[in-house]
Design a protein around this motif. Sequence first.
Motif, mmCIF file in Angstrom:
data_model
loop_
_atom_site.group_PDB
_atom_site.id
_atom_site.type_symbol
_atom_site.label_atom_id
_atom_site.label_comp_id
_atom_site.label_asym_id
_atom_site.label_seq_id
_atom_site.Cartn_x
_atom_site.Cartn_y
_atom_site.Cartn_z
ATOM 1 N N ARG A 44 0.836 -1.190 0.000
ATOM 2 C CA ARG A 44 0.000 0.000 0.000
ATOM 3 C C ARG A 44 0.879 1.250 0.000
ATOM 4 O O ARG A 44 0.805 2.090 0.890
ATOM 5 C CB ARG A 44 -0.921 0.005 1.215
ATOM 6 C CG ARG A 44 -1.971 -1.107 1.193
ATOM 7 C CD ARG A 44 -3.211 -0.698 1.971
ATOM 8 N NE ARG A 44 -2.900 -0.320 3.338
ATOM 9 C CZ ARG A 44 -2.993 -1.140 4.372
ATOM 10 N NH1 ARG A 44 -3.338 -2.383 4.198
ATOM 11 N NH2 ARG A 44 -2.723 -0.717 5.591
ATOM 12 N N SER A 79 -2.567 3.149 10.140
ATOM 13 C CA SER A 79 -2.339 1.712 9.992
ATOM 14 C C SER A 79 -1.225 1.222 10.912
ATOM 15 O O SER A 79 -1.310 0.133 11.494
ATOM 16 C CB SER A 79 -2.025 1.373 8.532
ATOM 17 O OG SER A 79 -0.807 1.973 8.121
ATOM 18 N N GLN A 89 -9.653 3.722 4.750
ATOM 19 C CA GLN A 89 -9.124 2.451 4.283
ATOM 20 C C GLN A 89 -9.932 1.319 4.910
ATOM 21 O O GLN A 89 -10.095 1.253 6.130
ATOM 22 C CB GLN A 89 -7.649 2.309 4.673
ATOM 23 C CG GLN A 89 -6.744 3.368 4.081
ATOM 24 C CD GLN A 89 -6.411 3.095 2.619
ATOM 25 O OE1 GLN A 89 -6.621 2.005 2.123
ATOM 26 N NE2 GLN A 89 -5.890 4.103 1.941
ATOM 27 N N GLN A 143 -9.420 -1.930 5.318
ATOM 28 C CA GLN A 143 -8.723 -2.807 6.251
ATOM 29 C C GLN A 143 -8.481 -2.112 7.582
ATOM 30 O O GLN A 143 -8.637 -2.723 8.644
ATOM 31 C CB GLN A 143 -7.409 -3.275 5.644
ATOM 32 C CG GLN A 143 -6.619 -4.215 6.547
ATOM 33 C CD GLN A 143 -5.339 -4.717 5.896
ATOM 34 O OE1 GLN A 143 -5.147 -4.575 4.694
ATOM 35 N NE2 GLN A 143 -4.461 -5.299 6.693
ATOM 36 N N SER A 144 -8.107 -0.839 7.559
ATOM 37 C CA SER A 144 -7.873 -0.110 8.799
ATOM 38 C C SER A 144 -9.162 0.051 9.579
ATOM 39 O O SER A 144 -9.179 -0.085 10.815
ATOM 40 C CB SER A 144 -7.257 1.263 8.496
ATOM 41 O OG SER A 144 -5.968 1.143 7.947
ATOM 42 N N ARG A 189 -11.840 -1.932 9.569
ATOM 43 C CA ARG A 189 -12.237 -3.211 10.161
ATOM 44 C C ARG A 189 -11.384 -3.543 11.382
ATOM 45 O O ARG A 189 -11.888 -4.033 12.392
ATOM 46 C CB ARG A 189 -12.114 -4.318 9.108
ATOM 47 C CG ARG A 189 -13.184 -4.272 8.036
ATOM 48 C CD ARG A 189 -13.150 -5.506 7.160
ATOM 49 N NE ARG A 189 -11.925 -5.560 6.363
ATOM 50 C CZ ARG A 189 -11.810 -5.021 5.149
ATOM 51 N NH1 ARG A 189 -12.823 -4.369 4.607
ATOM 52 N NH2 ARG A 189 -10.668 -5.117 4.479
ATOM 53 N N GLN A 190 -10.087 -3.260 11.282
ATOM 54 C CA GLN A 190 -9.206 -3.526 12.419
ATOM 55 C C GLN A 190 -9.527 -2.603 13.581
ATOM 56 O O GLN A 190 -9.549 -3.029 14.743
ATOM 57 C CB GLN A 190 -7.745 -3.370 12.003
ATOM 58 C CG GLN A 190 -6.750 -3.833 13.053
ATOM 59 C CD GLN A 190 -5.315 -3.761 12.573
ATOM 60 O OE1 GLN A 190 -4.993 -3.010 11.654
ATOM 61 N NE2 GLN A 190 -4.439 -4.552 13.171
#
Length: 451
Positions: A116, A127, A206, A208-209, A211-212
């Motif tokens: 990324r 992140s 983002q 993925q960020s 969800r985390q």
Amino acid sequence: MMIQVREYALLTSDNAQPASMDLGIVSEATFSWLEQLQQQWSGTSQILSREGRRFLRLGSYVGYLQSPTGESIEILPKTTLDVPAEIVPLRQLLRRMLSASFGITPREASQAVLQRSDQPLHEWIISEFLRHLADLVRKGLRFDYHLIEDEHSAFIRGQLDVTAQMRMPPGRGTQFHVRYAEFSPQRIENRLLRTALDWTLNMTRQGQSWRQANSLSHQLNGIVPISGSTTQSMRQWSDGKYLFGYRAIKPWCQLILEQMNPDFQYGSHQGISLLFPMEKLYEGWVGYGLARALHHDYQLIEQTKSQCLLEHVPVGEKSSQRWFMLKPDFVITGGQTVVMDAKWKLLDSRADDGLRKYEISQPDLYQMFAYGQKYLHGKGTMMLIYPRHQYFATPLPVFRFDEDLSLWCVPFDLESGGLVKGEWQDSFRCFPDDKPKVVYDEPQNSHAFHE
């Protein structure tokens, strides 16, 4: 929508202009928002300045701006007099300089994170913060004892406050005024992490960020975020051995809570402001490289202010006062004393005439002369360190104030993190020739420091 520009670029809403790294085209709404910021910031720092009716000029700040409309401006370092061909190397350089300046050591990341490279700076910080927080939660958060006072307890727990209990009104005799210690995760460090996590959950775009961050938010559900000033609370962060596992995440949390300025998005200007003065980032990057290349018998002192320009005894006073402190960026002590200053400015070796003088600033030379008189007593060698680029790739010939005091202008390789070799090495015994070259980069399979 995101545009990329570099330091000192112009910003305008005039679509008739051709966009480039030195001219960013934004919407009318974003330009109006920037005009408000320019008025707010005009008295403190030259982040934005007006240039004509329809243009705003950026200063020597890098980072990220996002207007309330969602339009984003990424400001990258200006490392060459020509327009750069690629964005990714500038982003990687900015991350290295930011990491060195804030004492951050990025850990090895997964291949998905490494790919990324198109992340803007604030998403990269988010992140990295989430990655460190997930690791900390997996290992276990630290708890602490907190004193609890409860005047409505249904049973006696801990210590009964007899005086307060005797003052209880009739009808409340079954409620006890008790004081006890509770072992809980509500310590200031965990609350600051929760505060930063809440902000990242709201601001990241983002997938993925998000969800985390959402998963971590559920795991930290019982921790209460900070409601007051996070800057004051950060000063209470403990660095003791008990919290050794928290040391890696602290600078990331500090970046989010102080540099990203979460309150900015809720104020009258609503948006994201993440800006760093390029001069400070460059000084930190140079200091990191010098410290790694220095001979072990020498010591590098940063931002010392042991000398002043003059002393003065005001009327009516008995003792003298030290006025105008002299604060060079670096002083090397040991078998040799050396004064060095880092200047974030692009010199031009083609301008080798008495008129342009390589584009060296005359006040900078006056400043170095004062350093030489006070720190070296008029005898020794000094150095001005400028970023290396295609028109300043080798050290300039030595400059002499007199036969005893000289000055070198040396390029600093931004990629390798070291001084460019040359004749100056004969005058500086503190940098051995056999010292390994220091590289701090982002290779294809690791985020780490290398020698």
